[in-house]
Design a protein around this motif. Structure first.
Motif, mmCIF file in Angstrom:
data_model
loop_
_atom_site.group_PDB
_atom_site.id
_atom_site.type_symbol
_atom_site.label_atom_id
_atom_site.label_comp_id
_atom_site.label_asym_id
_atom_site.label_seq_id
_atom_site.Cartn_x
_atom_site.Cartn_y
_atom_site.Cartn_z
ATOM 1 N N PHE B 13 4.027 -8.948 -8.251
ATOM 2 C CA PHE B 13 4.458 -7.570 -8.528
ATOM 3 C C PHE B 13 5.949 -7.558 -8.301
ATOM 4 N N LEU B 16 7.413 -9.564 -5.400
ATOM 5 C CA LEU B 16 6.382 -9.832 -4.400
ATOM 6 C C LEU B 16 5.279 -10.715 -4.966
ATOM 7 N N ALA B 18 1.835 -11.422 -4.778
ATOM 8 C CA ALA B 18 0.625 -10.858 -4.187
ATOM 9 C C ALA B 18 -0.474 -11.914 -4.112
ATOM 10 N N PRO B 37 -5.720 -9.951 6.631
ATOM 11 C CA PRO B 37 -5.009 -8.764 7.118
ATOM 12 C C PRO B 37 -4.603 -7.857 5.962
ATOM 13 N N ASN B 38 -4.192 -6.659 6.305
ATOM 14 C CA ASN B 38 -3.717 -5.711 5.302
ATOM 15 C C ASN B 38 -2.606 -6.318 4.471
ATOM 16 N N GLY B 39 -2.673 -6.117 3.175
ATOM 17 C CA GLY B 39 -1.612 -6.626 2.308
ATOM 18 C C GLY B 39 -1.774 -8.094 1.964
ATOM 19 N N ALA B 40 -2.912 -8.683 2.343
ATOM 20 C CA ALA B 40 -3.119 -10.109 2.079
ATOM 21 C C ALA B 40 -3.364 -10.389 0.604
ATOM 22 N N GLY B 41 -3.744 -9.355 -0.154
ATOM 23 C CA GLY B 41 -3.998 -9.547 -1.573
ATOM 24 C C GLY B 41 -5.472 -9.454 -1.944
ATOM 25 N N LYS B 42 -6.288 -8.940 -1.038
ATOM 26 C CA LYS B 42 -7.732 -8.884 -1.301
ATOM 27 C C LYS B 42 -8.054 -7.970 -2.482
ATOM 28 N N SER B 43 -7.513 -6.759 -2.445
ATOM 29 C CA SER B 43 -7.802 -5.824 -3.548
ATOM 30 C C SER B 43 -7.214 -6.329 -4.859
ATOM 31 N N THR B 44 -6.054 -6.953 -4.772
ATOM 32 C CA THR B 44 -5.445 -7.506 -5.988
ATOM 33 C C THR B 44 -6.365 -8.556 -6.607
HETATM 34 N N1 LIG Z 1 0.112 -2.254 -8.383
HETATM 35 C C1 LIG Z 1 0.930 -2.815 -7.458
HETATM 36 N N2 LIG Z 1 2.268 -2.800 -7.641
HETATM 37 C C2 LIG Z 1 3.094 -3.374 -6.729
HETATM 38 N N3 LIG Z 1 2.675 -3.963 -5.612
HETATM 39 C C3 LIG Z 1 1.356 -4.001 -5.360
HETATM 40 C C4 LIG Z 1 0.411 -3.422 -6.276
HETATM 41 N N4 LIG Z 1 -0.839 -3.582 -5.769
HETATM 42 C C5 LIG Z 1 -0.672 -4.245 -4.599
HETATM 43 N N5 LIG Z 1 0.624 -4.495 -4.352
HETATM 44 C C6 LIG Z 1 1.164 -5.229 -3.207
HETATM 45 O O1 LIG Z 1 0.513 -6.488 -3.190
HETATM 46 C C7 LIG Z 1 0.200 -6.866 -1.857
HETATM 47 C C8 LIG Z 1 -1.297 -7.100 -1.733
HETATM 48 O O2 LIG Z 1 -1.948 -5.844 -1.807
HETATM 49 P P1 LIG Z 1 -3.536 -5.661 -1.735
HETATM 50 O O3 LIG Z 1 -4.146 -6.599 -2.677
HETATM 51 O O4 LIG Z 1 -3.846 -4.222 -1.913
HETATM 52 O O5 LIG Z 1 -3.856 -6.093 -0.229
HETATM 53 P P2 LIG Z 1 -5.181 -5.884 0.636
HETATM 54 O O6 LIG Z 1 -6.222 -5.268 -0.226
HETATM 55 O O7 LIG Z 1 -5.527 -7.246 1.088
HETATM 56 O O8 LIG Z 1 -4.801 -5.012 1.760
HETATM 57 C C9 LIG Z 1 0.692 -5.756 -0.952
HETATM 58 O O9 LIG Z 1 1.952 -6.122 -0.442
HETATM 59 C C10 LIG Z 1 0.818 -4.584 -1.882
HETATM 60 O O10 LIG Z 1 1.842 -3.720 -1.466
#
Ligand SMILES: Nc1ncnc2c1ncn2[C@@H]1O[C@H](COP(=O)(O)OP(=O)(O)O)[C@@H](O)[C@H]1O
Ligand SMILES: [Mg+2]
Lengths: 394, 254
Positions: B13, B16, B18, B37-44
């Motif tokens: 992103f 960054l 991700a 941990p938070n921000g590890a990229g799980k949701s991504t």
């Molecule tokens: N659509 C996006 N645009 C920019 N940055 C993103 C986006 N989605 C996630 N991020 C960044 O990517 C990183 C991983 O996010 P995320 O996958 O949500 O982590 P998790 O679910 O593990 O907490 C974070 O630093 C987040 O800020």
């Protein structure tokens, strides 16, 4: 009955009864009385009630179910009218080919406009539809004058081909010989009731349109349309493609608008571009919301209410107001009339705007919600709104 | 080969990173947890799997077929269903209607035009929907406006809708986030039962270690967009690298 559950059958029958007896119900006041001013049982007005009812019923399938707010549906109404008049010019005055072609042409037109506009949602979708309708309106006055006859409006001339016209054939719109303007006038004491052929043709088509809309509301397709309005994210992650569903709803509502346009031309064989103007598109939005978007009967109530109020308020001229307010002392009468006159006659749209605001703020569910509140006041518990109910079918 | 194979996936992103060089294999009929941990990229990562995001490089194969470039509804029709972090349901519709939509999607695919017949006359759909509601203890809420249900009920409805589609892979994004302990335990039992009753692969993203260690057969630890280790729960608990990078002594004890 007819594949509907008990409650929907009841609604259909009530609407049918209202439509059939409209010439009586709407002429409650004796013909020569003061109150005859409030009568609405004239062919012209009754036709407008049901034609705009069709327009709003169709619009509700798109807006009420999917939540996509089109600001350009008058374009399909206008296109339908032009198509119908062209049938009169090319074939003859029979309304059947005219009405059929108006539905088909409006349907094709809405496939194109819908396909493009539905690339966006929300406010951008609304703006795209508005832009398309406005373009159509402008084109009708400029490039397309050979098709639309520009500002004069499209009408039938004696030198038109009318290839199916026989010598001595009808020179006004007719249904296999039954002239639309024909009417039966019945006097009962001081009352007068008019039963026009044209009105009954429109009323029957309105009932058919309404019946189809009930079936759509209760079908799996209708369920998907409500799913679009509710949550498109869940919908796509449930393996459903919202696009073709929305486009289908758009085209169906466009065809309803085309039918309404074809009927307008069948009642009066003339088509003008002003039917496509944005104010006409806005009117059907107001009708649907005023009656109750997403409810079955709301659009019909909304169309009827607005066309009735339009008739009453635009008829009120200063002479009439003077007569009505004559009982007031002069120094009160003049300012009262001055204020009231701003909202009547030419100024009736001011009244419409005010009414619309009042409904949106006080009754966001429209007249249907108002009716339900009144029912509750009288201690009757109406069943859940048509909007969300899933009564088992019979 | 696993039912899901993620190979060398990268996603940026802006500046960054991700996801970087993510490799992941999920075995058929297993419960696989992805923690970090938070921000590890799980949701991504999850968004890549369901087609919401397209990775910059790499491949994602589901049952041997690439999911990249397909839309979310197409991927869903391939057999991947997703439960969201905050329940996504059709809030304006009744509980029964929610279920019926999922059943129609399974039976008829992404689009079919059935505009005239009454939906309540589709006996097979009505029966299946009722049966699913029954099995999730939602039968008495059948006619309820789904938006007015409790969060736990919404979650169960969402899971029921996903199951009605008979997916081969069920993805859950923090299914117990924001839940009280009792609700969390109910959700664990529910997921265990789901797994017992059918052949299904479950991939779960979770923060709550209690949930992870109760359910998972394999665990992948993600940190800063890269898988750190992948192992069984027992080994993960004791893994020094994991303790240091993520878990912290106290949480493991819990
Ligand atoms: N659509 C996006 N645009 C920019 N940055 C993103 C986006 N989605 C996630 N991020 C960044 O990517 C990183 C991983 O996010 P995320 O996958 O949500 O982590 P998790 O679910 O593990 O907490 C974070 O630093 C987040 O800020
Ligand atoms: Mg997350």
């Amino acid at each position: 009955m007819l594949g509907l559950n008990r409650k929907d059958t009841a609604i259909l029958l009530v609407v049918a009864a209202l439509a059939i007896f409209a010439p009586i119900i709407l002429n409650l006041f004796p013909a020569r009385s003061e109150l005859a001013f409030f009568n609405a049982g004239y062919p012209d007005l009754m036709q407008r009630f049901v034609i705009f009812g069709i327009f709003a019923i169709g619009f509700n399938i798109l807006f009420g179910l999917t939540g996509y707010l089109s600001f350009g549906h008058a374009a399909f109404l206008g296109v339908g009218s032009y198509a119908a008049v062209w049938m009169f010019k090319l074939l003859n005055y029979n309304v059947v080919p005219a009405i059929l072609l108006s539905i088909v042409v409006a349907g094709l037109f809405s496939v194109v406009i819908g396909w493009i506009s539905l690339r966006r949602s929300g406010i951008y979708f609304s703006i795209l539809t508005l832009a398309f309708a406005e373009m159509s309106y402008r084109l009708a006055y400029s490039v397309l004058t050979p098709l639309t006859n520009g500002e004069t409006g499209l009408q039938v001339y004696t030198d038109d081909p009318q290839v199916l016209m026989q010598a001595g054939g009808h020179i006004v719109p007719h249904l296999f010989g039954l002239e639309m303007r024909a009417r039966e006038v019945i006097d009962v004491g001081p009352w007068q009731f008019v039963f026009p052929v044209g009105y009954y043709l429109c009323a029957i088509l309105m009932l058919v349109s309404f019946y189809i809309s009930i079936r759509i509301f209760r079908s799996p397709f209708g369920l998907m349309l409500r799913a679009i309005k509710s949550n498109q994210t869940r919908m796509t992650y449930t393996g459903l493609n919202p696009k073709p569903y929305t486009l289908a709803a758009f085209v169906i509502s466009g065809m309803y608008a085309g039918l309404a346009g074809g009927l307008l031309a069948s009642m009066d064989p003339l088509a003008g571009a002003e039917r496509m103007q944005w104010t006409a598109s806005g009117e059907v939005v107001i009708m649907t919301i005023l009656g109750g978007a997403g409810t079955l009967i709301g659009p019909i109530l909304g169309a009827g209410t607005i066309k009735y109020l339009e008739n009453v308020f635009s008829k009120m001229n200063e002479g009439l107001l003077h007569k009505w307010f004559a009982f007031l002392p002069d120094w009160v009468e003049s300012p009262v009339i001055w204020v009231v006159s701003k909202f009547t006659g030419e100024g009736w749209h001011l009244m419409l705007g005010g009414l619309f605001m009042l409904v949106i703020i006080a009754l966001p569910g429209g007249l249907v919600e108002g009716g339900q509140r009144i029912m509750r006041l009288f201690g009757r518990k109406p069943k859940a709104e048509t909007r969300t109910s899933t009564e088992p079918a019979e | 080969m696993g039912i899901l194979e993620v190979k060398n996936v990268n996603k940026r992103f802006g500046g960054l990173k991700a996801l970087s060089e993510v490799n992941l294999s999920i075995a058929e009929n297993s419960v696989h947890a992805i923690i970090g941990p938070n921000g590890a990229g799980k949701s991504t990562l999850l968004n890549v799997l369901v087609g919401k995001l397209i990775p910059d490089t790499g491949s994602v194969l589901f049952d041997g077929q690439s999911v990249l470039g397909r839309t979310p509804y197409e991927i869903n029709q391939m057999g991947i269903s997703r439960v969201f972090q905050t329940p996504e349901i059709f809030g304006d519709l009744s509980v029964m209607e929610n279920m019926m939509i999922a059943c129609f999607a399974k039976r008829d695919g992404a689009f079919t035009m059935q505009a005239i017949g009454s939906m309540m006359k589709e006996r097979d759909i009505v029966e299946k929907a009722e049966q699913m509601l029954d099995s999730m203890n939602l039968a008495d809420k059948r006619g309820m406006h789904s938006a007015s249900m409790s969060r736990g009920d919404k979650r169960r409805l969402e899971i029921a809708m996903c199951l009605a589609q008979e997916p081969r892979l069920l993805l859950l994004d923090e299914p117990t986030a924001g839940m009280a302990r009792a609700d969390t335990n109910n959700t664990i039992d529910l997921l265990k039962k789901i797994k017992q009753d059918r052949d299904i692969t479950i991939a779960i993203i979770e923060h709550d270690m209690h949930v992870v260690f109760s359910l998972a057969e394999r665990i992948t630890v993600l940190a800063q967009g890269t898988p750190l280790v992948e192992d069984t729960p027992e080994n993960i608990k004791g893994h020094p690298k994991v303790r240091e990078a993520y878990l912290g002594e106290t949480q493991v004890a819990a």
